[in-house]
Structures are given as C-alpha cells and as structure tokens.
Design a protein around this motif. Sequence first.
Motif, PDB file in Angstrom:
ATOM      1  N   SER A  68       0.818  -1.214   0.000  1.00 49.53           N
ATOM      2  CA  SER A  68       0.000   0.000   0.000  1.00 49.53           C
ATOM      3  C   SER A  68       0.851   1.263   0.000  1.00 49.53           C
ATOM      4  O   SER A  68       0.364   2.342  -0.367  1.00 49.53           O
ATOM      5  CB  SER A  68      -0.944   0.011   1.208  1.00 49.53           C
ATOM      6  N   SER A 100      -3.507   2.197   4.211  1.00 50.99           N
ATOM      7  CA  SER A 100      -4.014   0.857   4.513  1.00 50.99           C
ATOM      8  C   SER A 100      -5.222   0.969   5.441  1.00 50.99           C
ATOM      9  O   SER A 100      -6.359   1.002   5.009  1.00 50.99           O
ATOM     10  CB  SER A 100      -2.915  -0.027   5.096  1.00 50.99           C
ATOM     11  N   HIS A 101      -4.985   1.068   6.763  1.00 52.59           N
ATOM     12  CA  HIS A 101      -6.073   1.440   7.669  1.00 52.59           C
ATOM     13  C   HIS A 101      -5.575   2.572   8.554  1.00 52.59           C
ATOM     14  O   HIS A 101      -4.370   2.765   8.723  1.00 52.59           O
ATOM     15  CB  HIS A 101      -6.623   0.253   8.476  1.00 52.59           C
ATOM     16  N   SER A 283     -11.898  -3.339   2.596  1.00 51.01           N
ATOM     17  CA  SER A 283     -10.533  -2.916   2.275  1.00 51.01           C
ATOM     18  C   SER A 283     -10.565  -1.909   1.132  1.00 51.01           C
ATOM     19  O   SER A 283     -11.164  -2.164   0.093  1.00 51.01           O
ATOM     20  CB  SER A 283      -9.687  -4.131   1.871  1.00 51.01           C
ATOM     21  N   ASN A 287      -4.799  -0.679   0.269  1.00 47.66           N
ATOM     22  CA  ASN A 287      -4.533  -1.813   1.142  1.00 47.66           C
ATOM     23  C   ASN A 287      -4.616  -3.125   0.379  1.00 47.66           C
ATOM     24  O   ASN A 287      -3.829  -4.052   0.619  1.00 47.66           O
ATOM     25  CB  ASN A 287      -5.537  -1.811   2.293  1.00 47.66           C
ATOM     26  N   SER A 288      -5.560  -3.218  -0.557  1.00 48.78           N
ATOM     27  CA  SER A 288      -5.716  -4.470  -1.311  1.00 48.78           C
ATOM     28  C   SER A 288      -4.496  -4.771  -2.177  1.00 48.78           C
ATOM     29  O   SER A 288      -4.204  -5.941  -2.468  1.00 48.78           O
ATOM     30  CB  SER A 288      -6.985  -4.416  -2.162  1.00 48.78           C
ATOM     31  N   CYS A 325     -13.114  -5.524  -1.544  1.00 49.19           N
ATOM     32  CA  CYS A 325     -11.685  -5.322  -1.776  1.00 49.19           C
ATOM     33  C   CYS A 325     -11.373  -4.044  -2.538  1.00 49.19           C
ATOM     34  O   CYS A 325     -10.220  -3.812  -2.920  1.00 49.19           O
ATOM     35  CB  CYS A 325     -11.092  -6.522  -2.505  1.00 49.19           C
ATOM     36  N   HIS A 333     -13.417  -0.024   8.048  1.00 52.09           N
ATOM     37  CA  HIS A 333     -12.326  -0.787   7.433  1.00 52.09           C
ATOM     38  C   HIS A 333     -11.231  -1.230   8.385  1.00 52.09           C
ATOM     39  O   HIS A 333     -10.260  -1.859   7.928  1.00 52.09           O
ATOM     40  CB  HIS A 333     -11.662   0.104   6.387  1.00 52.09           C
ATOM     41  N   CYS A 336      -9.101  -4.375   8.130  1.00 51.61           N
ATOM     42  CA  CYS A 336      -8.813  -4.785   6.758  1.00 51.61           C
ATOM     43  C   CYS A 336      -7.417  -5.342   6.536  1.00 51.61           C
ATOM     44  O   CYS A 336      -7.209  -6.133   5.610  1.00 51.61           O
ATOM     45  CB  CYS A 336      -9.062  -3.625   5.796  1.00 51.61           C
ATOM     46  N   THR A 337      -6.429  -4.962   7.337  1.00 50.53           N
ATOM     47  CA  THR A 337      -5.071  -5.439   7.077  1.00 50.53           C
ATOM     48  C   THR A 337      -4.915  -6.925   7.390  1.00 50.53           C
ATOM     49  O   THR A 337      -3.960  -7.557   6.937  1.00 50.53           O
ATOM     50  CB  THR A 337      -4.034  -4.639   7.890  1.00 50.53           C
ATOM     51  N   MET A 341      -7.629  -9.237   4.082  1.00 51.22           N
ATOM     52  CA  MET A 341      -6.392  -9.315   3.318  1.00 51.22           C
ATOM     53  C   MET A 341      -5.809 -10.716   3.260  1.00 51.22           C
ATOM     54  O   MET A 341      -5.272 -11.136   2.227  1.00 51.22           O
ATOM     55  CB  MET A 341      -5.359  -8.346   3.899  1.00 51.22           C
TER      56      MET A 341
END
Length: 582
Positions: A68, A100-101, A283, A287-288, A325, A333, A336-337, A341
Amino acid sequence: MPKRNVDPITLSVVRGVLETTQREMTLTLEQTARSSVFNLAHDYSTALFNHTPEMILQGQDIPIHLGSLIPAMKSVAGFFDGDINEGDLILHNDPAYGGSHIIDTCMYMPVFYEGELVFWTVCKGHLTDIGGPVPAGYNPNATEIFAEGLRIPPVKLWDKGKPRHDVMNLLLTNMRARRDQEGDFNALIGACQVGARNLKGLMDKYGKDVVQDCIAELLDMAEAHMRKLISEVPDGTYTGTAILEDAGHGFGDFEIKATVTITGDSCHIEIVSPPQIPYFINSYEGNSHSGVYLGLMMFAQLPPPYNEGLYRCVSTDMGPKGTLCNAKSPAPHMNCTTTPMETLTDAVRLAFEQAAPAKVSASWGHANGCNIAGWDNRHDEEYVTMVLASIISGAGATASQDGWHACGPECCFGALTSGDIEMLEHSYPIIIHRYSLMEDSGGAGKNRGGSGTCWEVEPLDSPMTLITFGEGRRIPAMGAAGAKSAMVQPKVGRLEVTRNGETQIITENVIETIQPGERAANKNPGGGGYGNPFERDIQKVVEDVRNGLVSLEGARQDYGVVITDRDTLSVDTEATAKLRAA
C-alpha cells in the motif's frame, strides 16, 4: 532495458548502503519508540523512494504495509505537487489517499540534494490509538469509517523545516495515551531523518548521477527477475478462490476470487469480491494492493533486490468501487489489514499455484487477536495497546518442511515479534498467565503446519477493556497437496473468558470488560499442512506427541497413528497400519 555504464563493485556498494539505510531506519524505530507495538512487536515498515516516486527499496518488514505504500506515496506526492520543499515532513493515514487502515500512520520526508528533490524516506507504523469511540481503533460495532478514528489526509507536520506544533497538538489531543503516541511520532520522524542523512552521504561520496544510475539498474534487475519467473509459467488464465468466514457480523461467508492471466513475461491479476458491508472488514484499494502483492511474492519467492521493479510487469484490477476489496467512503475498514487481506492473499496465491502446482504451499494461520485498554493506577494515566503477541499463529507447511511455529499471521509473514512477557507486564497493569504453543493446532499433513499460540491475561487492579478482531475461528488454515485435518476445533481461533470458575468461548468480534480476578485467553490458529497426513512418518508423529504439539487423539484422528501409552509412546503398529489403510 537500457544499458548503463555502472561499475559492478559500485553497484554492490550502493545497494548495500540502501539496504543498511533501511535497516538503520528500522532500528531507529525499535530503539526510540514509546509503545510496545513499536519497540517490542515491531509493527512498522520503512521504505525508500526516488523522486518519481518509485519504491527503490522495500524493507523486510510487514508485507501488508509495503504494497500500500506504493500508491500512498504517489497520492501524497501528487497532493502536494508544486509545493514540496526541502525541510518538509508530511503525515498521512487516510485510505482514500492510498493508505491501509487509519491506525497505520505514515511519515514522508522529501530528500533534496543541491536544491533538487532526489529521494523520499518513508516510515509507516501502527499507532496504539487513533482516537474514535473504541480504544486502539478496532471497533466491531462501527458501520462507517467515521466511527473508527481520526482520518488524516496528507498534511505537513513540518513546513520548510519549521515544525507545525499546532497540527501535532491537534492530532495528539484526539488520541488516547498521548505520551505513547507522541513518542511513536517522534520515532517515525527520527527514522526518516536517519534515512535522509544516509542518502545524502551516499551522494556526497559517489555523486547523484552515479547513485541514480545504480538505482535504475537495481529496479531493472528486480523487473528482470519477475519477468523471468512469469515467462516460465504457461500462458493462460488461472483462478483461485478463498472463503472469508462470517466472524459474527451476520452477513454470512464471503467468497473472494482472484483471476491471474499470464501472457508472455507479464501478468494481470483481477479480483472479484462482494459488495462492501457496514462492518469493519472492508478494504480500500491501496490496502488491497498489499494483499495481492503478498500472494504473488509467496508464490514467486524471488531473490533480492526488492523494489517496485518487481511489479512493472504486473497489472491489477481490484474490481468496481464499493466492493469488499475496493471499498469507498464511508465504509468501515479497521480490520482490513488482516481481514479480508489474508483471504485475498490466499486467493491470489491459489491462482498462481494453479499455474505452477510444483510451487504449492499451505496457508498460514489467519489473525485472531485482541487489544486492551484501561487505567494504570501506577502512573495515574490511561493505557491502550494492540497486543501483537495475541495474533501470533502458525506458518503453513511446504513440500520440503513442516510449518514454523508461532510465526504468523499470514499478513505479517514472520515480521512481527512477541516481545518479552516481562516487558509487557512492566508496561501495562496486567499479569500474563500463559503464552505458549497449542496442542493439535497445526494443520495435519505429510508435513505438519506450524502451531498457533495461546495468550492469557488478567488485569491487575482495575477493569480492562478487551476488544477482539480477526477471523479464522471456524475455518482452519488451508492445507495443500491433499492435506486435511480430521480434528478441526483445535486448529481454529477463539477467545476464552473465565469468570467465577466458568469459561465462556467467544468466536465473534466483541468488546468485553475483564475484571481483576478474571482471565481472557486468546487462542490462535495454526498453519495448514502439506500432503496426505497418513503418509507422515510415524516417528515424526511420535516426536510431535512427545513435544506436546499433537495429542494422543490427534495422532489417531489426524495421522492414523495409534499410540498405546502416553509415557512410553509405544505405537501399535498393527492398529496403525489398519487405520491408515482404511
């Protein structure tokens, strides 16, 4: 690729200085940070970019951070295009700008040489708090991103060398445990400064043009490595699908699909995921990229250098905006990591393994962790932290060896560390009763998956808030090459809360209050196995039982090995042969 007049010795030295610079930035974070998330668990990453900006070196840090950083750096540089000056320092965490987050906060320092922008030094670190209604940021009840914490679009903390104390004060005022956050911010700043100093010294010695030619050569070298690998894969379209389990949000299981199209020495990766949901597992696109690149690199297993040249021959499509995603605001979110993910990573890895079955490996355990917060009467102040030790799971097995114990989760790929138990107890008003491997947690296979861990805590003298996040509490880590576990329950995660002599098993993401005298044990999944478990060497199963990694019942059910005596570990060879034959 253009030919440059680069001396191989100079190239080697420049490469060594870049790698040493990155490691020194990492050590600076470890040695100067305030929170246990930084100085014990090492939940941070560093990278170097050129002026383009293209990543010229990614640290051997947290994989889910690094992918990311590529779109985030481009977004930040684009936001301040025309207003980037020597002495600037930029802060950012917003997923709308490639982040990312929002708990992962990035520092970007432009590096000027003789009045010209030449490089960027970049650090990303997981702060222990980012404001919002729930300590440590993970809010399983959030239905939009505004209920998770403070979004920080690109903003200058320093402007032409002058610190913006007003901006820093604004940020810290909105965060819990201010002393920890301020210390970690200073560590991020210091690491960027160390990187800038070393890069300027490198150009002082060899000259800007020579250094830039060497870096261009390293980018081309990484590209050549990836193109060679992809060219060895048969042209075609390959698909991998992984299931993201319902972790208590009530939306059911989700399917994430990755389609990889190989054409010559390039590939295209397309992701299909369901519509975003009002729960904290969406996400955003930046980040994706990390999940996709991690799945690719788990398959590729290429030698260094590791830089953006690796991805020049890789194009991606994360699907339409508004999907799991490729989320759009205001999707929550924070989880999400890890979720989704790790599932996205599995899907990408499985797609590549369809293309090259000989490179198949098992999935690592998925993150299933907890954060804690409360009041520290010793210092009369609030404490809050993400307990990275609580997400340490097992690694997946491969064709050549068992999975490593206590090395995951998959999103971090061995880069996280637990830290000393005594240091955690010193830092926070808690007692850690247990931190150990878990029996029968590794996925069964000819080669066994690595074992997961149990982290059990009790608050000392005041109530403690405990927040859980993640998944992997019903579906174990995927095995490979025919691996399958008969005993599933020990191989998935869960939280066990003991109150008044009774233990409650929790498999959802929750916010719990733990009183002194009560205990919370977070149990993590192991990694997947490789190959038919009934083909595992019997003596290896006996050794696993001897070492407490596999129980007598696990030996029988998972491996078809009948051990008649726990003390002598005697094997009933006739019963074992009969069971395995059946």
